[in-house]
Design an enzyme around this catalytic site. Structure first.
Site, mmCIF file in Angstrom:
data_model
loop_
_atom_site.group_PDB
_atom_site.id
_atom_site.type_symbol
_atom_site.label_atom_id
_atom_site.label_comp_id
_atom_site.label_asym_id
_atom_site.label_seq_id
_atom_site.Cartn_x
_atom_site.Cartn_y
_atom_site.Cartn_z
ATOM 1 N N GLY A 11 -17.337 -35.806 10.755
ATOM 2 C CA GLY A 11 -16.107 -35.473 11.483
ATOM 3 C C GLY A 11 -14.988 -35.101 10.528
ATOM 4 O O GLY A 11 -14.243 -34.145 10.754
ATOM 5 N N GLU A 66 -15.664 -37.181 18.555
ATOM 6 C CA GLU A 66 -16.170 -38.428 19.124
ATOM 7 C C GLU A 66 -17.085 -39.009 18.053
ATOM 8 O O GLU A 66 -18.176 -38.503 17.829
ATOM 9 C CB GLU A 66 -16.897 -38.117 20.440
ATOM 10 C CG GLU A 66 -16.948 -39.292 21.365
ATOM 11 C CD GLU A 66 -18.136 -40.163 21.061
ATOM 12 O OE1 GLU A 66 -17.986 -41.080 20.221
ATOM 13 O OE2 GLU A 66 -19.206 -39.912 21.619
ATOM 14 N N GLU A 81 -21.080 -48.901 10.842
ATOM 15 C CA GLU A 81 -21.904 -48.546 11.991
ATOM 16 C C GLU A 81 -23.372 -48.580 11.546
ATOM 17 O O GLU A 81 -23.727 -48.037 10.502
ATOM 18 C CB GLU A 81 -21.540 -47.140 12.476
ATOM 19 C CG GLU A 81 -22.363 -46.710 13.671
ATOM 20 C CD GLU A 81 -21.797 -45.475 14.364
ATOM 21 O OE1 GLU A 81 -21.731 -44.418 13.713
ATOM 22 O OE2 GLU A 81 -21.440 -45.571 15.554
ATOM 23 N N CYS A 85 -23.023 -44.598 20.080
ATOM 24 C CA CYS A 85 -21.700 -44.800 19.475
ATOM 25 C C CYS A 85 -20.967 -45.984 20.090
ATOM 26 O O CYS A 85 -20.104 -46.570 19.467
ATOM 27 C CB CYS A 85 -20.876 -43.529 19.601
ATOM 28 S SG CYS A 85 -20.878 -42.872 21.262
ATOM 29 N N LYS A 144 -24.291 -25.735 18.866
ATOM 30 C CA LYS A 144 -25.300 -26.060 17.858
ATOM 31 C C LYS A 144 -25.850 -27.456 18.105
ATOM 32 O O LYS A 144 -25.202 -28.460 17.840
ATOM 33 C CB LYS A 144 -24.738 -26.005 16.434
ATOM 34 C CG LYS A 144 -25.884 -26.057 15.410
ATOM 35 C CD LYS A 144 -25.495 -26.543 14.048
ATOM 36 C CE LYS A 144 -25.483 -28.037 13.906
ATOM 37 N NZ LYS A 144 -26.796 -28.694 14.022
#
Ligand code: NAI
Ligand code: MG
Length: 498
Positions: A252, A269, A400, A303, A194
């Site tokens: 996640g 990840e 982040e 990332c 996906k």
């Protein structure tokens, strides 16, 4: 605004965009349960309408993947799988121009990054094609208590995990697909992929490559769709043996919860907040562009982005001055234009998210050195932005950002433990770099930084055969290299009384 900001587009790209973009299930291009529009983030203009699926399409894809796993794909020899994967690499290479420009127009990345990415994807596919014949078990002497069996043979087989689900982000669409798909296929798994709803196109072109290479129907199924529908259906599906995810730490966590039902294997990840430590003896001529691109690569939507810069007081001002000049000289524009050094953010939502980090930094008392604004043009652009005088508790130092925003903190000490304590003050541990001419300082600092990957005098320098993944809340498991293949294999131990 003219399409593609007036940049010419090759006829083959225009033809691809104009075709119908369906789902790939069981070797057929099929309609979905709805449709969505993807746009060019550099102009805001629509690019293409594509079919999306939900739970029903994911279920059909899982069943097709299971049939392929138990059928023709599972019966191929290792040598036959090798040849097919080399053929995939060859077709990717032949269609490099298509993949390069599709990622540029769908994601917004500059041309030089997209070209590099496609070349890396070819290399990675070659690497895993070559690894298929090296998937080997072991033989072991039978342990003492098995002496009762008389003559015995004990050995291990390495077998594919089964049907894999892959949930891909938008920040480097082709690379994120290939780095999961190539090792999984090498291991002998079958897949439901996906892509992100923001960047559906290269995965469809990749689906065509896989068909043209001769992969049996159902080995790879591509189901575009939203995270809450198709993504959640993959994470929860009882017929999927392993899900591999790249994206936000919050999503996640949701995937782990959804995977609890059948306890499928999960690899993650996730986010990062990687430290960049610049020591007083660093070669600034190298460090200035290196540190700038550690943050600005992929517009900071990376990332591994080095967003916490720790600059020793001895070089702080000179470093900041150099980074300011570098940032202000960066050429923003459409990725199709070869002169462009920085493209737009992926969406208006992402731009707003990044701007909220800029506002919080201003409110919390950080000093804005340069940037912080969107240039006066369409598209989701943001100037390269630098803050100094940031402190450990500021939001800009903790969360982040996923945008071209640098936070620079000055330090005075030469004590490596104290420096590492600041560098490690994060919930994440994905990447990081140290900049120094002193080899001992470099390697001693590397040992002290809690992270899956640390670079010396460069940043985020990972690739095909370098294991990559995070400690702490940056994820579970490693991708790339030998470990990336192991992640798609299970060990079966066999004991035989002869
Ligand atoms: P996201 O993590 O929500 O999206 C990534 C992928 O997950 C997409 O394919 C999405 O459709 C899917 N997804 C979303 N919700 C899901 C669910 N409940 N179940 C299964 N799949 C789901 O990230 P988003 O919203 O696009 O970006 C938000 C932030 O995430 C960014 O600002 C950045 O901080 C981080 N991010 C990190 C990435 C990385 O490379 N580690 C990549 C993309 C985003
Ligand atoms: Mg797009």
């Amino acid at each position: 605004m003219t399409p593609f900001d007036g940049n010419p587009i090759a006829p083959e790209i225009a033809a691809f965009l104009a075709q119908s973009h369906r789902l790939l299930i069981d070797g057929q291009w099929v309609e979905g349960s709805g449709s969505h529009v993807t746009s060019d983030p550099a102009t805001g203009l629509p690019l293409a309408t594509f079919a999306i699926g939900g739970a029903a399409e994911v279920d059909a894809a899982v069943k097709a993947a299971r049939r392929a796993f138990e059928g023709p794909w599972g019966r191929l020899t290792a040598a036959e799988r090798t040849r097919l994967l080399f053929r995939v690499a060859e077709l990717l290479d032949q269609r490099a121009a298509l993949f390069t420009e599709l990622d540029i127009v769908d994601n917004g990345m500059p041309r030089f990054i997209s070209e590099l990415t496609v070349a890396n994807c070819v290399e990675m596919t070659d690497y895993y094609a070559g690894a298929v014949m090296r998937i080997e078990g072991t033989t072991t002497p039978p342990p003492r208590h098995l002496a009762a069996l008389g003559e015995a043979l004990t050995y291990t087989l390495r077998e594919p995990v089964g049907v894999g689900g892959m949930i891909i982000p938008w920040n480097s669409p082709l690379a994120m697909a290939i780095l999961k798909l190539a090792p999984a296929l090498a291991a002998g798994c079958t897949l439901v992929v996906k892509p992100s709803e923001e960047t559906p196109l290269t995965a469809l072109a990749l689906g065509q490559v896989l068909l043209d290479a001769g992969l049996p129907p159902g080995v790879v199924n591509v189901v575009n769709g939203f995270g809450a529908d198709a993504g959640a259906a993959i994470a929860a599906h009882p017929g999927i043996d392993k899900v591999a995810f790249t994206g936000s730490t919050a999503t996640g966590r949701r995937i782990v919860e959804a995977a609890l039902g059948n306890l499928k294997k999960v690899s993650l990840e996730l986010g990062g907040k990687s430290p960049v430590v610049v020591m007083p003896d660093a070669d600034l001529a190298e460090a200035i562009p290196g540190v700038a691109m550690a943050t600005y690569f992929l517009q900071g939507q990376n990332c591994m982005a080095g967003t916490r810069i720790f600059a020793h007081a001895a070089i702080h001002d000179q470093l900041v001055e150099g980074l300011k000049a570098f940032s202000e000289a960066m050429v923003l524009g459409h990725g199709l234009n070869p002169a462009t050094q920085q493209g737009p953010l992926i969406s208006a939502t992402q731009l707003a998210r990044v701007k909220s980090h800029i506002e919080s930094a201003l409110a919390e008392g950080a000093t804005l050195v340069t940037g912080g604004q969107s240039p006066d043009r369409p598209g989701h652009f943001l100037q390269p932005t630098i803050f100094t005088d940031t402190r450990p508790n500021m939001r800009i130092q903790r969360e982040e950002i996923f945008g071209p925003v640098m936070a620079i903190e000055r330090f005075e000490t030469d004590d490596l433990d104290a420096i590492a304590t600041r560098a490690n003050d994060s919930i994440y541990g994905l990447s990081g770099s140290v900049w120094t001419r002193d080899l001992s300082t470099a390697h001693r600092l590397v040992r002290r930084i809690h992270s899956g990957h640390v670079s010396i005098n460069c940043h985020g320098a990972v690739g095909t055969n370098i294991p990559f993944g995070g400690t702490r809340q940056s994820g579970w498991g490693r991708e790339f290299g030998r470990e990336g293949l192991d992640a798609w294999l299970e060990t079966k131990a066999v004991t035989a009384k002869l």
